[in-house]
Each structure stands twice: as C-alpha cells, then as structure tokens.
Design a protein around this motif. Sequence first.
Motif, PDB file in Angstrom:
ATOM      1  N   ARG A 194       0.626  -1.151   0.003  1.00  0.00           N
ATOM      2  CA  ARG A 194      -0.108  -0.012  -0.021  1.00  0.00           C
ATOM      3  C   ARG A 194       0.937   1.168   0.055  1.00  0.00           C
ATOM      4  N   THR A 195       1.279   1.547  -1.146  1.00  0.00           N
ATOM      5  CA  THR A 195       2.110   2.783  -1.229  1.00  0.00           C
ATOM      6  C   THR A 195       1.271   3.949  -1.249  1.00  0.00           C
ATOM      7  N   GLU A 196       2.025   5.199  -0.958  1.00  0.00           N
ATOM      8  CA  GLU A 196       1.382   6.431  -0.901  1.00  0.00           C
ATOM      9  C   GLU A 196       0.615   6.785  -2.367  1.00  0.00           C
ATOM     10  N   ILE A 197       1.151   6.177  -3.362  1.00  0.00           N
ATOM     11  CA  ILE A 197       0.435   6.578  -4.652  1.00  0.00           C
ATOM     12  C   ILE A 197      -0.656   5.960  -4.829  1.00  0.00           C
ATOM     13  N   ARG A 198      -0.695   4.667  -4.328  1.00  0.00           N
ATOM     14  CA  ARG A 198      -1.893   3.875  -4.374  1.00  0.00           C
ATOM     15  C   ARG A 198      -3.225   4.433  -3.317  1.00  0.00           C
ATOM     16  N   ARG A 199      -2.448   5.013  -2.205  1.00  0.00           N
ATOM     17  CA  ARG A 199      -3.597   5.829  -1.353  1.00  0.00           C
ATOM     18  C   ARG A 199      -4.120   7.264  -2.278  1.00  0.00           C
ATOM     19  N   VAL A 200      -3.349   7.861  -2.710  1.00  0.00           N
ATOM     20  CA  VAL A 200      -3.810   8.804  -3.759  1.00  0.00           C
ATOM     21  C   VAL A 200      -4.802   8.446  -4.635  1.00  0.00           C
ATOM     22  N   TYR A 201      -4.494   7.375  -5.283  1.00  0.00           N
ATOM     23  CA  TYR A 201      -5.478   6.911  -6.459  1.00  0.00           C
ATOM     24  C   TYR A 201      -6.757   6.592  -5.752  1.00  0.00           C
ATOM     25  N   GLU A 202      -6.928   5.895  -4.420  1.00  0.00           N
ATOM     26  CA  GLU A 202      -7.986   5.612  -3.890  1.00  0.00           C
ATOM     27  C   GLU A 202      -8.640   6.705  -3.290  1.00  0.00           C
ATOM     28  N   TYR A 203      -7.948   7.647  -2.738  1.00  0.00           N
ATOM     29  CA  TYR A 203      -8.756   8.753  -2.179  1.00  0.00           C
ATOM     30  C   TYR A 203      -9.232   9.850  -3.367  1.00  0.00           C
ATOM     31  N   VAL A 204      -8.576   9.531  -4.449  1.00  0.00           N
ATOM     32  CA  VAL A 204      -9.131  10.541  -5.653  1.00  0.00           C
ATOM     33  C   VAL A 204     -10.422   9.985  -6.121  1.00  0.00           C
ATOM     34  N   ILE A 205     -10.432   8.664  -6.261  1.00  0.00           N
ATOM     35  CA  ILE A 205     -11.588   8.267  -7.050  1.00  0.00           C
ATOM     36  C   ILE A 205     -12.860   8.296  -5.852  1.00  0.00           C
ATOM     37  N   ALA A 206     -12.436   7.943  -4.504  1.00  0.00           N
ATOM     38  CA  ALA A 206     -13.628   8.161  -3.572  1.00  0.00           C
ATOM     39  C   ALA A 206     -14.034   9.701  -3.727  1.00  0.00           C
ATOM     40  N   GLY A 207     -13.282  10.529  -3.648  1.00  0.00           N
ATOM     41  CA  GLY A 207     -13.596  11.885  -3.639  1.00  0.00           C
ATOM     42  C   GLY A 207     -14.438  12.311  -4.877  1.00  0.00           C
ATOM     43  N   LEU A 208     -13.937  11.706  -5.996  1.00  0.00           N
ATOM     44  CA  LEU A 208     -14.825  11.938  -7.307  1.00  0.00           C
ATOM     45  C   LEU A 208     -16.330  11.422  -7.146  1.00  0.00           C
ATOM     46  N   GLY A 209     -16.028  10.312  -6.433  1.00  0.00           N
ATOM     47  CA  GLY A 209     -17.465   9.514  -6.327  1.00  0.00           C
ATOM     48  C   GLY A 209     -18.444  10.339  -5.450  1.00  0.00           C
ATOM     49  N   LEU A 210     -17.902  10.756  -4.385  1.00  0.00           N
ATOM     50  CA  LEU A 210     -18.571  11.430  -3.361  1.00  0.00           C
ATOM     51  C   LEU A 210     -18.992  12.989  -4.033  1.00  0.00           C
ATOM     52  N   LEU A 211     -18.291  13.517  -4.831  1.00  0.00           N
ATOM     53  CA  LEU A 211     -18.664  14.975  -5.471  1.00  0.00           C
ATOM     54  C   LEU A 211     -19.746  14.580  -6.464  1.00  0.00           C
ATOM     55  N   GLY A 212     -19.888  13.498  -7.235  1.00  0.00           N
ATOM     56  CA  GLY A 212     -20.747  12.873  -7.883  1.00  0.00           C
ATOM     57  C   GLY A 212     -22.255  12.767  -7.317  1.00  0.00           C
ATOM     58  N   PHE A 213     -21.915  12.121  -6.117  1.00  0.00           N
ATOM     59  CA  PHE A 213     -23.203  11.915  -5.267  1.00  0.00           C
ATOM     60  C   PHE A 213     -23.829  13.157  -4.868  1.00  0.00           C
TER      61      PHE A 213
END
Length: 571
Positions: free
Chosen positions: A331-350
């Motif tokens: 679980r690298t920091e880049i993987r965290r960035v990816y997951e948080y960005v996707i989660a954030g985009l999904g939340l903004l869409g919702f």
Amino acid sequence: MIFGLLPLLVLAAIVALIVKAVRSNGSGPRAAGPVMLRRFFQYATLYGVLVVVAIGFTGLLEQLLGAGDGVVRRASTDAARAIAFVVVGTPVYIGIAAWVNRQLDDPRERQSFGLSFYLTATLITGLLVAGYAAFELLSWAFGVTDFDEASLARGVVWGLIWLIHWFLIDRYLEVRGEGHILAGSALSLGHLGSAIGFGLFVVLDRLYFDLFETGVADSFGDDLLTALAALIVGGGFWWIYWLRNGIHLERTTLWNAYTLLLGVFSGLSAAVGSAAGLLYLVLVWLFGDPDPSRASRFFVTTPALVAAIVLGLGFFFYHRAVLGEGGSRRRTEIRRVYEYVIAGLGLLGFAAGVTVLLLVLIQQITPSARIIETDSDINVVLGAITFLMVGGPLWLGFWRRIQRIRFAQPEAELRSRSRRVYLGLLFGVGGVTALISLVVAVFTFIEDLLDGNLGGSTINDVAPALAIVVTTGAIAGYHWVVFREDRAQTPAAIASPLREVILLGITAPEAMATLAEQLDVRVRFWDRIGEVPAPLDVTALSTELAQVPHERVLVMAAPGGHEVVPFAERR
C-alpha cells in the motif's frame, strides 16, 4: 528574411554567454550554483542547436524530394534558411558535443540533471515528430492521404536522431532514464489508446448504422485504415518503450504513479464517465422526454460511449494486472492517492445528484419558482439519479475499503499524508463552502424582506445556496467526525515531527521506499566514498524513527547496527 535567421542569432548569443561564463569560472574554484547553471545552459544549448540542425536537414531533404518530381520548389527563402541552419548549426553542434563528451569522464557529469534533460527532451521530441511523420506516411501508403515529402523528410531526420540518442542514453546515463522511458510510454499509450478507441468506434458506428439507418458513411474504409496506421505507429512505440523497457523498471514512486494514476485511474475514469452517459440515455428513453423521439437518432452517441467504456476497462484491467505482478500489493502512498481521488470524485458526483434533487423538490413545492431553466424537469431528475447511481457506489466501495485498511493498519494509514489531505479538504473546503452559501442565502432573504420583494424570485436566489448548505454541510460534518476519531485514536502517529531522513552508507533502494512509505517522510541516500553500503533492518529502524522528536535525522552505519543523529539546517 531576418526573422528566418532569428534562431541562429539567438543561438550565437547563447553560445557566447556560455563560453564567457565557463572561462570566467575556470580561474578559481567553482561553486555548486555556477556549475549547475553551466550544465543547464550547456545541455539546453546543445538541444537547441540540435533542433536547428534537424530543421535545416529536414528542409534540405524536403527540397530534394520535391525537386525529383518536377514540382515547383519552395521559395528561395526557405532553401536559404535550411542551408544556413545546416552550415552554421552543424559545426556548432559538433563542437559543443565534443566538449560535452570530454566532460563525461567525470561521474558527476553523468549524473547531472542537464544531461538527463538533454537526452530525455531529444528522445521525446524525436518520438513525437517521427511518430507523427510515420503515421502520415502509413496513411499515404494505405491510400488515405496524398504523399507529402515533408512527412518523409521529418521522419527520416528525426527518426535517425531518435535512434542515435536511444543508444546514447544507455551509454551515458548512470541511472537509465526512467523519466524518458515512462514519458515515452505515456505518449505512446495515448497514441495507441486513441487508435484503438477510434477504430472501435468506426466499427461500432458502422454496425449501428447498418442496424438502424438506411445508409452508411462513405468514409468507413478510410477511417478504418487511418485507425490502423495509428495503431501500427502507437503500438510499435509502446512495445519499445513499455513492453521491452518500462514494465521491467524498478517499481519506484514514479513508476507506480505512471501505472496507477495514468493507467488504472484514467481507464476507470473513462469507463465510469462513459457508462454514466449511457445510463442517462437509457433512463431518459425509458422514463423521460427523449428528443428526438426516434431511437436511432436519440442513441446516436452510443457507439462512441461503448468504445470509451471498452477502452477504459481495457486500460484499467491491464494496468491493475501489471501492478499485481511480482507481489506488488504494497500500500504505497501513490495507491492511497489513487483510492482517495476516486472516492472523492464519487462523493462529489453523489453530492451533485443530491443537490439537483433538492432544487427540483423545492421547485415542485413552489411552482411559481423556476430554479432550473429546462424544458423537461423529469430529464433533470434522471440526470441527478444518474449521478447518484454512479457516484454513490463508487464512493462507498472505495471508502469502505479505505476504512477497513485504516482499522487493520491504523498507524501506517493514519500517518498517511493523503488521508489527512483528503479529510482536511472535505471538512475544510466543505465547511467553508457551506458557511459562504448560508451567508448568501440569509443575505438574499433579508435584502428581499427589507425591500418588500419576497416571492418567487427570492426562492430562485436562495434555493441553490440552501441546497449547497445541506450537501456540503453534511459532507463536512461527517468527515470532521472521522478526522477527530483519527486524531483521538493515534495522536502520536500524526503529531510526529520527523520530516527528513538521510541514510549514510546504508543499503538504499528498498530502505528508501519502505521508510518513505511507512513514515511519510522524505528519504535520501548518501554514499561513503570507497565503502560498500551496509545492510539495514528496516523494520527496526522504522519503529525507532517513529519515536524521534526531531524533524531531520542522519542514519549512519555503525559496528553492529546503525546510529541515529539528529540535525538541523542553519538559517
């Protein structure tokens, strides 16, 4: 004509400045600043001269190819400029290159940013110019376009430049050009993806019209051949850059950023966005007010959306499989960035879907107000439902995964800068947005009340602000609670002041990556001249450094282990 010679005048001025600077520095000790400046201008000038020479040879070759067919050659100004570029630029380039070659005996010169910049910039320029020229030539070979001697000239000149520097980068760079390999992989992947997407769209569009329309576009054959030409060029370069080289590079932060953010993230985003567009069309056709009412006309964008979905999923699954090879599940920091960005985009869409539904609800309660100007309220509602159906599951799926890891590995996750930034942005920006929207709503209401203008216009002005208050306030409140729980459970992990670690004479690559990931700090490696780096117990060191009450430490190899020395920069 003077403007055509302007590059040569600028070139001559730069060369004169560099020669003067080097001579002035040769009489005494050279500081790091002047040396870095000299290297940068030296290699930037070498690159600039190379471009000038390439333009000159391209122009000459283009003139020769054009003359052979008996066509009227270009103006004498173009020919004179090409000859001048070759006559002046070639000896200047050879001279600077010979001077640089003598300096490359120094290992520090081989590790300099200037050399890496020159080789990378030249290779990327060659890739772009030669690749596009090859595409144009293939399009001509397939009978899609007419022959253009300029394309052949550019392809020959820049193709040779690219090939020569491809071998030079292996010889002269101490660390093989990871940046140029990944940059070339990204460009060729974009070219390849465009070719596949366009070709798939052409085929699907043909099938669509065969099924629903009476005629077929006459350009089908040419479009398919154009896609094939792009596929050959993009696929060839992608094979060279990625399949033969990039995929075998050490899995550094930059490599993970390329694979995860460019490959996985872009693929998933394209697939989800296109699927949302297709879902909206289906909902409007089944429950809304479709315009036009004929299905074949209404769903005319379906081939493009399906092509984007297929291409996006292909990118997503391929790069995710590459990440999974070789046990790369860290679980690298880049993987965290990816997951948080996707989660954030999904939340903004919702949140966008909820906001639109609230506005439609207020509009239905007060029919005199027209908050959303549209010919079909039901289509607006279906658009909001689309946001909810796509954004909600996307956010929930990624957020639940993040939270499971947070409770399974609390110290590493709670130290993550990505998590802190994510939570800070959502409760910080969300809270500020909600506050500003509330102020706007109250101000508008009081203003209309004092002016005696309360009515439908007041609702029009106040409703959007109130809807934003509800959605952003709820988001900010929830993430504020999560943030406080994080701080309450592991305050020491978050409050650690450590920011930089320097490893002196200790085995570097794996230690650097592991420490940077576990401690969320900057890690650098210094060699001890003439000594072999000592091994290191990374787990023990990570535990020890987590308790260090200093911002910067030096970790030195010592008999039987290591020694941690805190230090501070003198200001």
